[in-house]
Design a protein around this motif. Structure first.
Motif, PDB file in Angstrom:
ATOM      1  N   THR A 154       0.840  -1.197   0.000  1.00 23.61           N
ATOM      2  CA  THR A 154       0.000   0.000   0.000  1.00 23.61           C
ATOM      3  C   THR A 154       0.874   1.246   0.000  1.00 23.61           C
ATOM      4  OG1 THR A 154      -0.082  -0.034   2.422  1.00 23.61           O
ATOM      5  CG2 THR A 154      -1.876  -1.139   1.242  1.00 23.61           C
ATOM      6  N   PRO A 157       1.276   6.108   4.184  1.00 24.02           N
ATOM      7  CA  PRO A 157       0.314   7.111   4.646  1.00 24.02           C
ATOM      8  C   PRO A 157       0.996   8.425   4.989  1.00 24.02           C
ATOM      9  CG  PRO A 157       0.822   5.582   6.407  1.00 24.02           C
ATOM     10  CD  PRO A 157       1.526   5.060   5.190  1.00 24.02           C
ATOM     11  N   THR A 158       0.229   9.481   5.006  1.00 23.97           N
ATOM     12  CA  THR A 158       0.742  10.777   5.431  1.00 23.97           C
ATOM     13  C   THR A 158       0.596  10.895   6.945  1.00 23.97           C
ATOM     14  OG1 THR A 158      -1.412  11.865   5.227  1.00 23.97           O
ATOM     15  CG2 THR A 158      -0.011  11.806   3.252  1.00 23.97           C
ATOM     16  N   MET A 160      -1.119  13.091   8.600  1.00 22.42           N
ATOM     17  CA  MET A 160      -2.514  13.335   8.948  1.00 22.42           C
ATOM     18  C   MET A 160      -3.333  12.050   8.888  1.00 22.42           C
ATOM     19  SD  MET A 160      -2.970  16.347   9.981  1.00 22.42           S
ATOM     20  CE  MET A 160      -4.755  16.249  10.039  1.00 22.42           C
ATOM     21  N   GLN A 161      -3.071  11.214   7.890  1.00 21.67           N
ATOM     22  CA  GLN A 161      -3.777   9.940   7.783  1.00 21.67           C
ATOM     23  C   GLN A 161      -3.445   9.039   8.966  1.00 21.67           C
ATOM     24  OE1 GLN A 161      -2.327   8.797   3.912  1.00 21.67           O
ATOM     25  NE2 GLN A 161      -4.208   9.446   2.867  1.00 21.67           N
ATOM     26  N   LEU A 162      -2.164   9.012   9.349  1.00 21.37           N
ATOM     27  CA  LEU A 162      -1.750   8.219  10.512  1.00 21.37           C
ATOM     28  C   LEU A 162      -2.427   8.713  11.778  1.00 21.37           C
ATOM     29  CD1 LEU A 162       2.093   7.704   9.986  1.00 21.37           C
ATOM     30  CD2 LEU A 162       0.402   5.888  10.296  1.00 21.37           C
ATOM     31  N   THR A 163      -2.467  10.028  11.934  1.00 18.01           N
ATOM     32  CA  THR A 163      -3.080  10.618  13.130  1.00 18.01           C
ATOM     33  C   THR A 163      -4.558  10.263  13.223  1.00 18.01           C
ATOM     34  OG1 THR A 163      -1.526  12.478  13.031  1.00 18.01           O
ATOM     35  CG2 THR A 163      -3.501  12.772  14.369  1.00 18.01           C
ATOM     36  N   ARG A 164      -5.270  10.432  12.110  1.00 19.78           N
ATOM     37  CA  ARG A 164      -6.704  10.114  12.104  1.00 19.78           C
ATOM     38  C   ARG A 164      -6.943   8.633  12.387  1.00 19.78           C
ATOM     39  NH1 ARG A 164      -7.013  13.965   7.708  1.00 19.78           N
ATOM     40  NH2 ARG A 164      -6.730  12.269   6.200  1.00 19.78           N
ATOM     41  N   GLU A 165      -6.113   7.769  11.799  1.00 19.37           N
ATOM     42  CA  GLU A 165      -6.268   6.325  11.997  1.00 19.37           C
ATOM     43  C   GLU A 165      -6.032   5.931  13.453  1.00 19.37           C
ATOM     44  OE1 GLU A 165      -4.140   2.196  10.494  1.00 19.37           O
ATOM     45  OE2 GLU A 165      -4.004   3.976   9.237  1.00 19.37           O
ATOM     46  N   ARG A 168      -8.885   7.252  15.618  1.00 20.28           N
ATOM     47  CA  ARG A 168     -10.119   6.502  15.388  1.00 20.28           C
ATOM     48  C   ARG A 168     -10.077   5.127  16.049  1.00 20.28           C
ATOM     49  NH1 ARG A 168      -9.924   6.520  10.313  1.00 20.28           N
ATOM     50  NH2 ARG A 168      -9.177   4.399   9.960  1.00 20.28           N
TER      51      ARG A 168
END
Length: 312
Positions: A154, A157-158, A160-165, A168
C-alpha cells in the motif's frame, strides 16, 4: 551567580528556532538511526549509516531522506521550547535558596525531560512510522521472504492519515504509545545533559560574571548532547521498537518494555541495544550545540526587541 534571566517568550522563540535549524541539518542521520534500530536479525537490509543513506537515495530519491521531516519540523518547535524553558525555569526555582548544586541541576533536568514528553511522544510516534515506511517497502522488493504471505503493498500514509487512523482506532492513547519508554529515555537524557552542559560551559566563561563565548556554548552542547545520547541509546532502541506499527513477518512484536528487553537479549544479544548509537550521537550533538548557541546569543530577545512595546 544565578543563571541569566530570559523572558519566557524569548526562551520559546530561542528553543523553536534552534529546533528548526538543528532538525533540518541532521534529519537524514536521524532517519538512518530509526531504520538501523528497527531492523532485526534475519532482516538486515542496511549494514551501516552510510549504507542506509545511499540505499535510501537510490530507492526513494534525495527527499526520501527527509521522510517524516514535516512532523518533526512542526512539533520540534514546541518540544525544544518546552525542554529548554522548563530546564531554565527549574534551575531558577532551585537557585532561589542558594547555590545551585549538582543534585539540583539534575532535578531541573528531570523536570525538563518530564515536561517535554507531552509533545515528544506523539511526534516520535508519527515520525517513526513515516521514517520506517521506506525500510518496509525496500524489504518487500529486496527481501520478499521477510514479508507475510498475502500482504498487499500500500502507499505510505501521510502524517494526517496516521493521526486520524490512530485516533479513530485507539483514541488519544494511540498517539501516546511508548510513553513509558519515552520517559525512560528523555528523563535520564535531561538529567545527564543539562548539568553536564552547564558545567562544561562554565569552564569557558570569561571571568566570574562574563558569559561563555558562543563557540564554547556550541562545543559544550555538542559534548554534553552526544554523551547523553549514547548513554540512553538502549532505551531509545526499545522506544523505537515499541512505537513501530509495521513489521516484516520474521520480526518480533512486543507487548511492553520488559517483553522488548527480553526478546532483544534472547534473539539479538546485548549489542542490539547499541544499534544506531553513533547515528544518535551525530544527530544530538549538533542539535543541542546549535540550540545552546541560539539560546546564548539571545536570538529570541533580538526578535522581541523589534516588536512594538506597550505604553504604560
Amino acid at each position: 551567580m544565578a543563571d541569566k534571566q530570559i523572558s519566557l517568550p524569548a526562551k520559546l522563540i530561542n528553543g523553536g528556532i534552534a529546533g528548526l535549524i538543528g532538525v533540518t541539518c541532521v534529519f537524514p542521520i536521524d532517519l538512518a538511526k530509526t531504520r538501523l534500530q528497527n531492523q532485526q536479525n534475519g532482516a538486515r537490509l542496511y549494514t551501516s549509516m552510510s549504507d542506509c543513506l545511499i540505499k535510501t537515495i537510490r530507492s526513494e530519491g534525495y527527499f526520501g531522506m527527509y521522510r517524516g521531516a514535516a512532523v518533526n519540523l512542526t512539533l520540534v518547535t514546541p518540544e525544544k521550547a518546552i525542554k529548554l524553558a522548563a530546564n531554565d525555569f527549574f534551575r531558577h526555582h532551585f537557585s532561589k535558596d542558594g547555590k545551585l548544586t549538582l543534585f539540583k541541576e539534575m532535578l531541573a533536568g528531570c523536570g525538563a525531560g518530564t515536561c517535554q514528553v507531552i509533545v515528544t511522544t506523539p511526534m516520535e510516534m508519527l515520525k517513526i512510522q513515516l521514517q520506517d515506511a521506506g525500510r518496509i517497502a525496500a524489504q518487500r522488493k529486496l527481501m520478499p521472504e521477510t514479508v507475510a504471505a498475502g500482504t498487499v503493498e500500500t502507499k505510505s500514509p501521510t502524517a494526517m492519515q496516521l493521526t486520524r487512523e490512530l485516533l479513530r482506532e485507539k483514541g488519544i492513547a494511540g498517539l501516546y504509545k511508548g510513553l513509558g519508554a519515552t520517559l525512560l529515555r528523555d528523563v535520564p537524557f535531561s538529567i545527564i545533559y543539562f548539568p553536564l552542559f552547564a558545567n562544561l560551559n562554565n569552564l569557558g566563561k570569561r571571568g566570574v560574571e562574563g558569559p561563555a563565548p558562543f563557540y564554547v556554548s556550541f562545543i559544550s552542547g555538542c559534548l554534553a548532547g552526544s554523551t547523553a545520547a549514547v548513554a540512553v541509546n538502549p532505551v531509545d532502541v526499545i522506544k523505537t521498537r515499541l512505537q513501530s506499527l509495521n513489521r516484516g513477518s520474521t520480526e518480533d512484536t512486543y507487548s511492553g518494555v520488559t517483553d522488548c528487553i527480553r526478546k532483544i537479549l534472547r534473539n539479538e544479544g546485548p549489542s542490539a541495544f547499541l544499534k544506531g548509537a553513533y547515528c544518535r550521537a551525530l544527530v544530538i550533538a549538533p542539535l543541542f550545540g546549535i540550540a545552546q548557541v541560539i539560546y546564548f546569543l539571545g536570538v529570541g530577545e533580538l526578535i522581541l526587541s523589534f516588536l512594538p512595546k506597550k505604553d504604560n
